[in-house]
Write a protein that holds these residues in place. Structure first.
Motif, mmCIF file in Angstrom:
data_model
loop_
_atom_site.group_PDB
_atom_site.id
_atom_site.type_symbol
_atom_site.label_atom_id
_atom_site.label_comp_id
_atom_site.label_asym_id
_atom_site.label_seq_id
_atom_site.Cartn_x
_atom_site.Cartn_y
_atom_site.Cartn_z
ATOM 1 N N PHE A 135 -109.766 -56.366 16.556
ATOM 2 C CA PHE A 135 -111.172 -56.421 16.948
ATOM 3 C C PHE A 135 -112.048 -56.679 15.725
ATOM 4 O O PHE A 135 -112.933 -57.534 15.743
ATOM 5 C CB PHE A 135 -111.564 -55.114 17.630
ATOM 6 C CG PHE A 135 -112.887 -55.160 18.353
ATOM 7 C CD1 PHE A 135 -113.260 -56.260 19.117
ATOM 8 C CD2 PHE A 135 -113.756 -54.081 18.293
ATOM 9 C CE1 PHE A 135 -114.469 -56.303 19.790
ATOM 10 C CE2 PHE A 135 -114.966 -54.101 18.955
ATOM 11 C CZ PHE A 135 -115.324 -55.216 19.712
ATOM 12 N N LEU A 136 -111.782 -55.956 14.650
ATOM 13 C CA LEU A 136 -112.573 -56.092 13.433
ATOM 14 C C LEU A 136 -112.430 -57.484 12.825
ATOM 15 O O LEU A 136 -113.426 -58.127 12.471
ATOM 16 C CB LEU A 136 -112.138 -55.033 12.422
ATOM 17 C CG LEU A 136 -113.044 -54.794 11.216
ATOM 18 C CD1 LEU A 136 -114.438 -54.402 11.653
ATOM 19 C CD2 LEU A 136 -112.447 -53.707 10.330
ATOM 20 N N VAL A 137 -111.207 -57.971 12.733
ATOM 21 C CA VAL A 137 -110.964 -59.298 12.164
ATOM 22 C C VAL A 137 -111.550 -60.386 13.059
ATOM 23 O O VAL A 137 -112.184 -61.339 12.582
ATOM 24 C CB VAL A 137 -109.458 -59.537 11.941
ATOM 25 C CG1 VAL A 137 -109.182 -61.001 11.577
ATOM 26 C CG2 VAL A 137 -108.924 -58.609 10.849
ATOM 27 N N GLY A 138 -111.365 -60.240 14.372
ATOM 28 C CA GLY A 138 -111.877 -61.246 15.299
ATOM 29 C C GLY A 138 -113.384 -61.317 15.327
ATOM 30 O O GLY A 138 -113.967 -62.395 15.447
ATOM 31 N N LEU A 139 -114.035 -60.154 15.199
ATOM 32 C CA LEU A 139 -115.498 -60.125 15.199
ATOM 33 C C LEU A 139 -116.078 -60.809 13.973
ATOM 34 O O LEU A 139 -117.054 -61.555 14.065
ATOM 35 C CB LEU A 139 -115.998 -58.677 15.238
ATOM 36 C CG LEU A 139 -115.992 -57.955 16.578
ATOM 37 C CD1 LEU A 139 -116.289 -56.470 16.362
ATOM 38 C CD2 LEU A 139 -117.012 -58.560 17.538
ATOM 39 N N ALA A 140 -115.502 -60.502 12.808
ATOM 40 C CA ALA A 140 -116.068 -60.994 11.545
ATOM 41 C C ALA A 140 -114.955 -61.492 10.637
ATOM 42 O O ALA A 140 -114.564 -60.812 9.684
ATOM 43 C CB ALA A 140 -116.852 -59.877 10.864
ATOM 44 N N PRO A 141 -114.419 -62.683 10.911
ATOM 45 C CA PRO A 141 -113.291 -63.195 10.118
ATOM 46 C C PRO A 141 -113.576 -63.305 8.627
ATOM 47 O O PRO A 141 -112.669 -63.155 7.809
ATOM 48 C CB PRO A 141 -113.041 -64.585 10.734
ATOM 49 C CG PRO A 141 -113.585 -64.495 12.119
ATOM 50 C CD PRO A 141 -114.777 -63.596 12.010
ATOM 51 N N THR A 142 -114.830 -63.548 8.257
ATOM 52 C CA THR A 142 -115.152 -63.681 6.835
ATOM 53 C C THR A 142 -115.587 -62.367 6.202
ATOM 54 O O THR A 142 -115.772 -62.296 4.979
ATOM 55 C CB THR A 142 -116.260 -64.736 6.623
ATOM 56 O OG1 THR A 142 -117.399 -64.373 7.411
ATOM 57 C CG2 THR A 142 -115.771 -66.113 7.032
ATOM 58 N N ALA A 143 -115.767 -61.317 7.017
ATOM 59 C CA ALA A 143 -116.035 -59.954 6.536
ATOM 60 C C ALA A 143 -117.110 -59.905 5.441
ATOM 61 O O ALA A 143 -116.881 -59.369 4.353
ATOM 62 C CB ALA A 143 -114.739 -59.307 6.049
#
Length: 297
Positions: free
Chosen positions: A193-201
């Motif tokens: 969920f975290l990676v998919g929401l904000a791939p560039t973080a």
């Protein structure tokens, strides 16, 4: 002599007249007849409700099983000493009616679940995700029902001092196709969920150690991010309801970080199956596994 507040009558056209110019008179009237379903009435869901109420949306379905508590004070629109212990749906519905006495609100005080999801989404023109980050099963079921009923959905997630946004539209890439949760354990769902929401973080560089505790299902959150989310989610919802403007839908996403003054538009065909996301997930699994081991000591 000036009229007292108790003598003045509510007037829809006057109350929302300052929206005209960004929306047309006909579009404002259309919003008056639209219904938005919001699951979650806390940090993001509560302010989503108030933002859309101030845009003159005429009806809402609002779901949340929780009551207000002191840890909510840093970010939740309905959290005050005067509302401690009160159901979030009741407080937020009262605040929305104080903006627009004509607004129609159906509350779902048990939150969203398999038994009420169809009723919760029935008649909604758009779904706005205000669920807690860790509400994995409720989120999975809600998006599945959105897909089944053909209800467009928008998610604006508060990450640090930023907002990460994703839209899911009928006939487009689904929530499950993008995130690939399946029947994975909670840690894997959280990472995906975290990676998919904000791939560039964009938010990652200034996270203070200890800000996330997966074992306790707790993460740091800010009022600024929640406010950013309400602007983004409400705008996406209005574009969906009025069918106006270009709408970026999954696998497109975006993140704006107010702390770093940066904006990114991401495109991840295949969602979390995309090579960049897959690599980020593997790295995050190592990091969070080590974090969990440290937190459990």
């Amino acid at each position: 002599m000036a009229e007292s507040n108790t003598e003045r009558r509510f007037d829809y056209a006057q109350a929302f007249s300052r929206n005209i110019g960004w929306v047309t008179g006909a579009e404002q009237e259309a919003l008056r007849n639209k219904c938005v379903a919001i699951a979650g009435a806390g940090g993001v869901g509560g302010v989503h409700l108030l933002t859309l109420a101030r845009m003159g949306v005429g009806a809402f379905h609002l779901a949340d099983f929780d009551t207000f508590d002191i840890p909510n004070f840093n970010r939740q629109a309905g959290a005050f000493m005067s509302t401690l212990g009160q159901p979030k749906v009741d407080v937020m519905a009262r605040m929305a009616r104080d903006i627009n006495p004509e607004v129609k609100i159906r509350t779902f005080p048990q939150g969203v679940n398999q038994g009420n999801l169809r009723d919760f989404l029935q008649g909604a023109d758009v779904y706005v995700d205000g669920l807690d980050f860790f509400a994995f099963e409720a989120r999975k079921q809600t998006y599945a029902m959105c897909e089944a009923l053909g209800v467009p959905a928008t998610c604006a997630a508060p990450l640090g001092m930023s907002v990460a946004g994703l839209n899911f539209v009928p006939g487009g890439m689904s929530f499950e196709e993008y995130f690939g949760w399946g029947d994975l354990p909670e840690l894997d769902m959280a990472i995906r969920f975290l990676v998919g929401l904000a791939p560039t973080a964009l938010h990652r560089s200034y996270l203070v150690p200890g800000g996330i505790n997966l074992a306790e299902r707790r993460g740091a959150s800010t009022s600024m991010a929640c406010q950013l989310c309400s602007g983004v989610a409400a705008t996406q919802a209005i574009k969906m309801m009025l069918k106006r403007g270009k709408l970026l839908a999954a696998p497109h996403g975006f993140q704006y970080d107010a702390y770093r003054d940066k904006f990114v538009h991401t495109w991840r065909p295949g969602g979390n199956r995309h090579p960049l996301n897959w690599l980020a997930i593997q790295l995050a699994k190592r990091k969070f596994s080590a974090m969990l081991a440290e937190q459990s000591k």
